[in-house]
Design an enzyme around this catalytic site. Structure first.
Site, PDB file in Angstrom:
ATOM      1  N   GLU A 285      39.566  48.527  24.966  1.00  0.00           N
ATOM      2  CA  GLU A 285      40.859  48.483  25.651  1.00  0.00           C
ATOM      3  C   GLU A 285      41.967  48.823  24.650  1.00  0.00           C
ATOM      4  O   GLU A 285      42.066  48.202  23.591  1.00  0.00           O
ATOM      5  CB  GLU A 285      41.092  47.093  26.254  1.00  0.00           C
ATOM      6  CG  GLU A 285      42.493  46.837  26.776  1.00  0.00           C
ATOM      7  CD  GLU A 285      42.949  47.872  27.791  1.00  0.00           C
ATOM      8  OE1 GLU A 285      44.101  48.333  27.667  1.00  0.00           O
ATOM      9  OE2 GLU A 285      42.150  48.223  28.690  1.00  0.00           O
TER      10      GLU A 285
ATOM     11  N   ARG B 231      47.734  41.325  40.212  1.00  0.00           N
ATOM     12  CA  ARG B 231      46.754  41.953  39.322  1.00  0.00           C
ATOM     13  C   ARG B 231      46.364  41.055  38.141  1.00  0.00           C
ATOM     14  O   ARG B 231      45.179  40.961  37.811  1.00  0.00           O
ATOM     15  CB  ARG B 231      47.300  43.294  38.818  1.00  0.00           C
ATOM     16  CG  ARG B 231      46.339  44.030  37.883  1.00  0.00           C
ATOM     17  CD  ARG B 231      46.995  45.254  37.282  1.00  0.00           C
ATOM     18  NE  ARG B 231      46.147  45.874  36.282  1.00  0.00           N
ATOM     19  CZ  ARG B 231      45.341  46.884  36.487  1.00  0.00           C
ATOM     20  NH1 ARG B 231      45.247  47.394  37.701  1.00  0.00           N
ATOM     21  NH2 ARG B 231      44.607  47.387  35.522  1.00  0.00           N
TER      22      ARG B 231
ATOM     23  N   GLN C 225      55.508  48.132  51.975  1.00  0.00           N
ATOM     24  CA  GLN C 225      54.511  47.093  52.202  1.00  0.00           C
ATOM     25  C   GLN C 225      54.963  45.830  51.490  1.00  0.00           C
ATOM     26  O   GLN C 225      55.518  45.903  50.385  1.00  0.00           O
ATOM     27  CB  GLN C 225      53.130  47.523  51.693  1.00  0.00           C
ATOM     28  CG  GLN C 225      52.534  48.688  52.456  1.00  0.00           C
ATOM     29  CD  GLN C 225      51.144  49.063  51.971  1.00  0.00           C
ATOM     30  OE1 GLN C 225      50.800  48.861  50.809  1.00  0.00           O
ATOM     31  NE2 GLN C 225      50.330  49.606  52.864  1.00  0.00           N
TER      32      GLN C 225
ATOM     33  N   ASP D  10      39.435  55.572  39.341  1.00  0.00           N
ATOM     34  CA  ASP D  10      40.562  56.461  39.574  1.00  0.00           C
ATOM     35  C   ASP D  10      40.451  57.779  38.836  1.00  0.00           C
ATOM     36  O   ASP D  10      41.097  58.763  39.214  1.00  0.00           O
ATOM     37  CB  ASP D  10      41.866  55.775  39.158  1.00  0.00           C
ATOM     38  CG  ASP D  10      42.337  54.758  40.181  1.00  0.00           C
ATOM     39  OD1 ASP D  10      41.722  54.681  41.259  1.00  0.00           O
ATOM     40  OD2 ASP D  10      43.320  54.042  39.903  1.00  0.00           O
TER      41      ASP D  10
END
Length: 416
Positions: free
Chosen positions: A36, A110, A204, A286
């Site tokens: 990461e 998240r 939203q 993605d």
């Protein structure tokens, strides 16, 4: 046959997809490391994430069901409105899905979902390396070498890229992520997912236990491949454009904006890649099928890809102790063939939803304002989501399990 000890997977990206991949590899007894680039795995900012029943089922199989239920927010109903606040439809969609599949739909900030995945990962201190920015990947006949910015090198057998999208075709601007204290939204529809629609604009909004998350989406004049960083002034200008939009019943966006403590304006990517792997390197998530977030299916689709890929890899390693380049290509090719067919259904649905709610054409308006209300939201979801997507949800085939909760619609993959 057991998994060979000399096979090592290098996962690039420590977000939810990379961490889910780590859980799968750990359960399969496949050696791995997660790289990461950021200093921390868990950050305080980020858009909301919806997990659908087939993803919650995977968390159940991994023994994380109690934690996701504790961290997630149950959503029961969905309200469709116009930009002026007029309600055009309301249905208990999420209750229906839970009854049909045996698992709830849960909405997360998240960071909370990332925390569940991170803290539940066995031996995470040994498996995750932060501040690990990849500068190059070298492949050879017997493995891979991943070169990092600090001069160190990670060696392994294959690389799986789970670090998101870098260059696809964005066609909308989205402003995700804003939260404020719960006291400001009492009476505005807890446990309800609000979605407004109008020409070129959609919003939203969902309430959590201690906050509200919103996203605003506005179509660009033309699709672009530009990777643009927006200023605070540009973000504020977009907020002005949405000022009088009623994002919830009797709540306009101009009443929300001053209370925000986190916002970000970005070009939202959308795109499909035809080639998912090359040699010993595979992309997942993605990086190959980037979807607009309006359908809330992007991460769910990626989790299914993780399950399928680890299943194929585990099966191959158990039957072939020395998996060479040809064997790896076979694993990747089988996985890609399976998941392309499945992911394309979700990708096309996501494209249709964002274009429908922003009325991108007269046909899109007709579908959104006439056809869907006539057929009914619940019937549409049963036909487009329950059967072809959720009930087809895969599970890890190497974890002994009874198949989990049951609903009125049977699971296709049960691992029994």
């Amino acid at each position: 046959m057991s998994i060979p000890k000399n096979f090592r997977v290098i996962v690039i990206g420590g977000g939810p997809v990379g961490l889910a991949l780590g859980h799968g590899l750990s359960a399969a007894n496949i050696d791995f490391v997660i790289l990461e680039k950021h200093h921390n795995i868990i950050n305080d900012s980020g858009a909301a994430i919806m997990l659908w029943p087939h993803s919650i089922r995977i968390f159940d199989q991994l023994g994380l069901l109690a934690e996701v239920k504790k961290m997630g927010m149950s959503v029961h109903a969905k309200a469709n409105t116009l930009l002026n606040g007029k309600v055009t439809g309301r249905a208990n969609l999420f209750d229906m899905l839970e009854e049909a599949h045996g698992y709830p739909c849960l909405n997360f900030n998240r960071p909370k979902l990332t925390r569940v995945l991170y803290e539940g990962l066995p031996s995470r201190e040994e498996r995750i390396k932060t501040n690990a920015t990849v500068v190059d990947i070298e492949t050879h006949d017997h493995g891979v070498r991943v070169l990092l910015s600090d001069g160190s090198v990670e060696e392994g057998s294959i690389v799986i890229g789970a670090d998101g999208v870098h260059s696809t075709t964005p066609d909308a601007v989205q402003l995700p992520g804003a939260v404020w204290p719960r006291r400001l939204h009492r009476g505005h529809g807890e446990f309800t997912f609000f979605e407004t629609r109008g020409t070129g604009m959609t919003t939203q909004m969902t309430a959590f236990d201690d906050s509200i998350h919103f996203s605003l989406c506005r179509t660009l004049a033309e699709p672009t491949t530009e990777r643009k960083m927006y200023t605070a002034e540009e973000t504020a200008e977009m907020a002005v454009d949405f000022a009088n939009v009623q994002v919830m019943t009797n709540l306009k966006f101009k009443d929300v904006w001053p209370k925000c403590n986190w916002t970000r304006l970005v070009n939202q990517n959308e795109g499909w890649v035809d080639k998912w792997h090359h040699g010993r390197v595979m992309l997942v998530g993605d990086g190959v099928h980037c979807m607009m977030p309006n359908a809330g299916m992007g991460l769910n689709c990626s989790i299914q890809s993780v399950v399928c890929l680890v299943n194929e890899l585990s099966d191959a390693l158990k039957s072939n102790e020395n998996l060479d380049c040809k064997g790896i290509d076979g694993v990747f090719s089988r996985y890609e063939k399976i998941r392309k067919e499945e992911a394309k259904i979700v990708y096309d649905m996501s494209r249709m939803i964002v274009r429908g709610t922003t009325w991108s054409s007269w046909m899109a308006w007709l579908m959104d304002q006439c056809f869907v209300p006539y057929v009914g939201q619940e019937n549409m979801v049963r036909k487009r989501v329950s059967g072809p997507v959720i009930s087809q949800g895969r599970v890890f085939n190497f974890i002994p399990w009874d198949g989990g909760s049951k609903g009125t619609i049977p699971w296709v993959h049960t691992n029994l």
